[in-house]
Design an enzyme around this catalytic site. Structure first.
Site, PDB file in Angstrom:
ATOM      1  N   ASP A 114       0.888  -1.151   0.000  1.00 42.33           N
ATOM      2  CA  ASP A 114       0.000   0.000   0.000  1.00 42.33           C
ATOM      3  C   ASP A 114       0.938   1.216   0.000  1.00 42.33           C
ATOM      4  OD1 ASP A 114      -2.313   1.637   0.460  1.00 42.33           O
ATOM      5  OD2 ASP A 114      -1.621   1.810   2.529  1.00 42.33           O
TER       6      ASP A 114
ATOM      7  N   GLY B  39      -7.426   3.526   3.273  1.00 42.17           N
ATOM      8  CA  GLY B  39      -7.633   2.469   2.276  1.00 42.17           C
ATOM      9  C   GLY B  39      -8.890   2.605   1.436  1.00 42.17           C
TER      10      GLY B  39
ATOM     11  N   ASP C  53      -0.073   5.140   0.778  1.00 41.36           N
ATOM     12  CA  ASP C  53      -0.328   6.121   1.843  1.00 41.36           C
ATOM     13  C   ASP C  53      -0.262   5.460   3.230  1.00 41.36           C
ATOM     14  OD1 ASP C  53      -1.001   8.169  -0.069  1.00 41.36           O
ATOM     15  OD2 ASP C  53      -3.002   7.307  -0.256  1.00 41.36           O
TER      16      ASP C  53
HETATM   17  C1  BG6 Z   1      -5.855   5.587   0.061  1.00 43.32           C
HETATM   18  C2  BG6 Z   1      -5.977   6.350   1.351  1.00 43.32           C
HETATM   19  O1  BG6 Z   1      -4.538   5.201  -0.153  1.00 43.32           O
HETATM   20  O2  BG6 Z   1      -6.282   6.394  -1.040  1.00 43.32           O
HETATM   21  C3  BG6 Z   1      -7.411   6.850   1.517  1.00 43.32           C
HETATM   22  O3  BG6 Z   1      -5.632   5.505   2.427  1.00 43.32           O
HETATM   23  C4  BG6 Z   1      -7.804   7.688   0.314  1.00 43.32           C
HETATM   24  O4  BG6 Z   1      -7.509   7.582   2.709  1.00 43.32           O
HETATM   25  C5  BG6 Z   1      -7.634   6.860  -0.952  1.00 43.32           C
HETATM   26  O5  BG6 Z   1      -9.153   8.112   0.427  1.00 43.32           O
HETATM   27  C6  BG6 Z   1      -7.962   7.637  -2.221  1.00 43.32           C
HETATM   28  O6  BG6 Z   1      -6.989   8.626  -2.418  1.00 43.32           O
HETATM   29  P1  BG6 Z   1      -7.037   9.769  -3.520  1.00 43.32           P
HETATM   30  O7  BG6 Z   1      -5.631  10.269  -3.553  1.00 43.32           O
HETATM   31  O8  BG6 Z   1      -7.456   9.114  -4.821  1.00 43.32           O
HETATM   32  O9  BG6 Z   1      -8.033  10.770  -3.065  1.00 43.32           O
HETATM   33 MG    MG Z   2      -2.678   3.176   3.576  1.00 46.91          MG
END
Ligand code: BG6
Ligand code: MG
Length: 224
Positions: free
Chosen positions: A7, A44, A9
């Site tokens: 993963d 996630g 973030d």
């Molecule tokens: C995930 C994060 O990796 O990505 C979530 O943990 C987030 O919190 C999701 O909502 C979507 O991210 P983005 O960058 O497309 O808004």
């Molecule tokens: Mg994450």
């Protein structure tokens, strides 16, 4: 195990904090209380699902157009923060673990729900450290659905049972298990009963992949 799917973030980079800061601004502007406990539920899951979770606390409903505007606004704030991201934002051991796994013949991939993953990888200058990137772009289902990880395995040309997922989100651990993969939990995902392994830090992963030859030694090699 032939591959590790990371993963992004909160596992390789501290962008989970930037998501939090951006959502905090949106929640405040709507007069909705928002804290780190609620933020953990957003880990996630997709941008729109994250917004839905935050809006559960609002005293009124929102039209689809209003939700789309808020999600867009949040992404604008988030991307401004991402613009300031440098390789220093990589979490401890991230670059080292990626380099070492590859030296040990283990494939590496990204399995992230984020549509901003390509930008983040570019800002961090780590695009070349992955054999495959499966992210939120073109994804039909967000974690805990296994789609993002199954797609990563397909890109890697590996079987799900030969892949290990590393996650900081409960939804991510569930997705990995639904995909038939092994799941290692970091951070808040460590309390998830479905996790096969619990890691204190990223570098603990190396115990699963013993050194395969004597040539691979120097710590400075990791930085290459
Ligand atoms: C995930 C994060 O990796 O990505 C979530 O943990 C987030 O919190 C999701 O909502 C979507 O991210 P983005 O960058 O497309 O808004
Ligand atoms: Mg994450």
């Amino acid at each position: 195990m032939k591959a590790v799917i990371f993963d992004l973030d909160g596992v390789l980079v501290s962008t989970d904090e930037l998501h939090y800061q951006a959502w905090l601004q949106i929640a405040r502007s709507e007069g909705i209380s928002f804290d780190r406990t609620l933020n953990d539920r957003l880990r996630g899951v997709s941008r729109m699902q994250s917004l839905e979770i935050i809006l559960e606390r609002a005293g009124h409903g929102y039209a689809q157009k209003e939700k789309e505007a808020l999600a867009r606004q949040k992404n604008g704030i988030y991307r401004t923060l991402l613009g300031m991201l440098t390789p220093d934002a990589l979490l401890p051991g991230a670059r080292e673990i990626l380099c070492t796994l590859r030296k040990r013949g283990i494939k590496t991939a990204i399995g992230s729900s984020s549509k901003n993953a390509p930008l983040i990888l570019q800002q961090l200058q780590i695009e070349t450290l992955f054999d495959a990137v499966s992210d939120g772009n073109g994804l039909q289902h967000s974690k805990p659905h296994p789609e993002v990880f199954l797609r990563a395995a397909e890109y890697l040309r590996e079987q799900p049972q030969d892949c290990l997922v590393v996650e900081d989100a409960e939804a991510g651990i569930q997705a990995a298990k639904a995909a038939g993969m092994q799941a290692a939990a970091l951070g808040s995902a460590r309390t998830c009963p479905k996790a096969d392994y619990r890691l204190d830090r990223l570098m603990d992963l190396l115990t699963f992949f013993p050194m395969c030859n004597n040539k691979e030694t120097s710590a400075t090699d990791w930085l290459g």
